[in-house]
Write a protein that holds these residues in place. Structure first.
Motif, short mmCIF file in Angstrom:
data_model
loop_
_atom_site.label_atom_id
_atom_site.label_comp_id
_atom_site.label_asym_id
_atom_site.label_seq_id
_atom_site.Cartn_x
_atom_site.Cartn_y
_atom_site.Cartn_z
N LYS A 27 3.88 14.41 68.49
CA LYS A 27 4.38 13.05 68.28
C LYS A 27 5.72 13.03 67.56
N SER A 28 6.44 11.94 67.71
CA SER A 28 7.72 11.71 67.05
C SER A 28 7.50 11.49 65.55
N ALA A 29 8.57 11.61 64.77
CA ALA A 29 8.50 11.40 63.33
C ALA A 29 9.73 10.61 62.89
N GLY A 30 9.51 9.36 62.53
CA GLY A 30 10.64 8.54 62.10
C GLY A 30 10.30 7.66 60.92
N LEU A 31 11.29 7.43 60.07
CA LEU A 31 11.13 6.55 58.91
C LEU A 31 11.72 5.18 59.26
N ILE A 32 10.91 4.14 59.11
CA ILE A 32 11.38 2.79 59.40
C ILE A 32 11.81 2.13 58.09
N GLY A 33 13.07 1.70 58.05
CA GLY A 33 13.64 1.07 56.86
C GLY A 33 13.87 -0.41 57.07
N THR A 34 13.52 -1.20 56.04
CA THR A 34 13.75 -2.66 56.10
C THR A 34 14.22 -3.15 54.74
N VAL A 35 14.71 -4.39 54.73
CA VAL A 35 15.02 -5.06 53.46
C VAL A 35 14.59 -6.51 53.59
N SER A 36 13.95 -7.02 52.55
CA SER A 36 13.45 -8.41 52.57
C SER A 36 14.55 -9.38 52.12
N THR A 37 14.25 -10.67 52.25
CA THR A 37 15.21 -11.70 51.78
C THR A 37 15.49 -11.55 50.30
N LEU A 43 10.31 1.44 53.09
CA LEU A 43 10.45 2.58 53.98
C LEU A 43 9.06 3.14 54.28
N ALA A 44 8.80 3.45 55.55
CA ALA A 44 7.49 3.98 55.90
C ALA A 44 7.60 4.90 57.11
N ILE A 45 6.80 5.95 57.12
CA ILE A 45 6.82 6.90 58.22
C ILE A 45 5.92 6.43 59.36
N PHE A 46 6.39 6.62 60.59
CA PHE A 46 5.61 6.33 61.79
C PHE A 46 5.68 7.53 62.73
N ASN A 47 4.63 7.69 63.54
CA ASN A 47 4.59 8.83 64.48
C ASN A 47 4.29 8.37 65.90
N SER A 48 4.61 7.13 66.20
CA SER A 48 4.18 6.53 67.47
C SER A 48 5.33 5.92 68.26
N PHE A 81 15.70 -7.20 61.75
CA PHE A 81 16.41 -5.93 61.87
C PHE A 81 15.69 -4.83 61.11
N TYR A 82 15.75 -3.61 61.64
CA TYR A 82 15.15 -2.46 60.97
C TYR A 82 15.85 -1.19 61.44
N THR A 83 15.63 -0.12 60.72
CA THR A 83 16.23 1.15 61.12
C THR A 83 15.12 2.17 61.43
N ILE A 84 15.43 3.12 62.33
CA ILE A 84 14.57 4.29 62.56
C ILE A 84 15.41 5.51 62.22
N ASN A 85 14.88 6.34 61.34
CA ASN A 85 15.60 7.51 60.86
C ASN A 85 14.77 8.77 61.12
N HIS A 86 15.34 9.70 61.89
CA HIS A 86 14.58 10.91 62.24
C HIS A 86 14.21 11.71 60.99
N VAL A 87 12.98 12.22 60.99
CA VAL A 87 12.55 13.12 59.92
C VAL A 87 12.94 14.54 60.31
N HIS A 88 13.69 15.23 59.43
CA HIS A 88 14.03 16.62 59.73
C HIS A 88 13.34 17.56 58.75
N THR A 89 13.42 18.85 59.04
CA THR A 89 12.59 19.84 58.33
C THR A 89 12.74 19.80 56.81
N ALA A 90 13.92 19.44 56.28
CA ALA A 90 14.14 19.50 54.84
C ALA A 90 13.57 18.29 54.09
N VAL B 26 10.80 13.80 69.25
CA VAL B 26 9.96 14.70 70.02
C VAL B 26 8.84 13.92 70.72
N LYS B 27 8.57 14.30 71.96
CA LYS B 27 7.58 13.58 72.76
C LYS B 27 6.46 14.50 73.22
N SER B 28 5.33 13.89 73.55
CA SER B 28 4.17 14.58 74.09
C SER B 28 4.44 15.08 75.51
#
Lengths: 211, 211
Positions: A27-37, A43-48, A81-90, B26-28
């Protein structure tokens, strides 16, 4: 070894979640970033994440009602609006930590050691530490009744990616960018290129892509 | 380097498809097997599987109207059953070849060097060469209007996976099973474990999972 649906439903709850979340493959690995009013960043990780289409450039992700960052999703819909930020090995440790249930007054950016990067005119925060960053606007949320989850679809408004990761035909080399894959709920994988293949045709054998 | 939505839409068509298909991470990689009422078997590779839920055990995948294996999808809906078979490192060439536009009288199993495995009472064919095999029944197809694609959702009826790949908590070790990841339209990646982390909590640092 064979497992029937009845056996899967008979698994202990966490065992079933681990089993079913890993059985779909990498699965993919991305951090979703937002800001409220109120200027509260989240920030939260998603794998879908899933490719919906290139024209218009749409990306989807599946959101569960029990997802820890429910306030994050509310913000996506209300702010748009929101951002998706790839998670890398570090950054896998910090990225995983964003899945903790922080109270709504806490920014996971600060709590997990990430730096919010605002790039005008886009309003949502990017993760400065991420090498591939996408800015999206909310398009629609589709309710999937059978499991009470939502497919959230966004339109790509801007992308930040270093030129060195982009090949001549537009392909972004995720291995070069050290983007990781996820297995199940909590496993992180490094990726290594095996091959790129040319467009397949019935009357030809498989061959490596020539750039 | 920054790309705006206008620039992305201005890309040459294949460049944009490569760019947008790789930007989601990354994808399945799975082969979908079906059989028609006329006992015609079909097989096609997909890279868009997504975990929908564990209870009931549902898996989704995104299907494009232009997907080569349109007849495959018609069969899923009319027959009601299909298989998902993980692509592993030793079969990536053959798996990629299933994306070629074979005529409807040709079975991609035979054309691409795979063996259909029927396991009664399940009616759809598994890929004998795959180490992880899932049998599903069709649940629903959700039309995503913005890109004219469908999210096809199925219920897992049975799973075949060697016991040695399953950890004590139900997690299936995809790296041990040599399951590959996909980047873009045509890149295949080997995966290597980096870590599994324990359930994250706000007041605790990230720690490796202890089994």
């Amino acid at each position: 070894m064979k497992f029937t649906q009845a056996q899967i439903l008979d698994f202990e709850s966490l065992y079933r979640r681990n089993f079913m979340n890993s059985i779909t493959g990498v699965k993919s690995a991305g951090l979703i970033g937002t800001v409220s009013t109120k200027q509260q960043t989240n920030l939260a990780i998603f794998n879908s994440f899933v490719h919906i289409g290139a024209t218009p450039p749409h990306i989807g992700f599946v959101m569960r009602p029990t997802t820890v960052d429910r306030h994050n999703i509310d913000t996506i819909q209300s702010q748009g609006f929101y951002t998706i930020n790839h998670v890398h090995t570090a950054i896998i440790e910090q990225a995983h930590q964003t899945s903790a249930k922080y109270d709504s007054a806490t920014s996971e950016f600060e709590a997990c050691g990430f730096t919010p990067a605002f790039k005008t005119p886009f309003t949502a925060p990017y993760v400065k530490e991420a090498t591939i960053q996408l800015g999206l606007s909310f398009v629609e949320s589709i309710h999937i009744k059978s499991n009470d989850v939502h497919l959230v679809i966004g339109e790509v408004k801007e992308v930040y990616v270093e030129e060195k990761y982009i090949q001549a035909d537009g392909f972004i080399d995720l291995a070069q960018a050290a983007t990781v894959g996820i297995g199940g709920l909590d496993a992180y994988y490094k990726i290594t290129p095996l091959a790129r293949f040319a467009y397949a045709r019935p009357d030809q054998p498989v061959k490596p892509l020539e750039n």
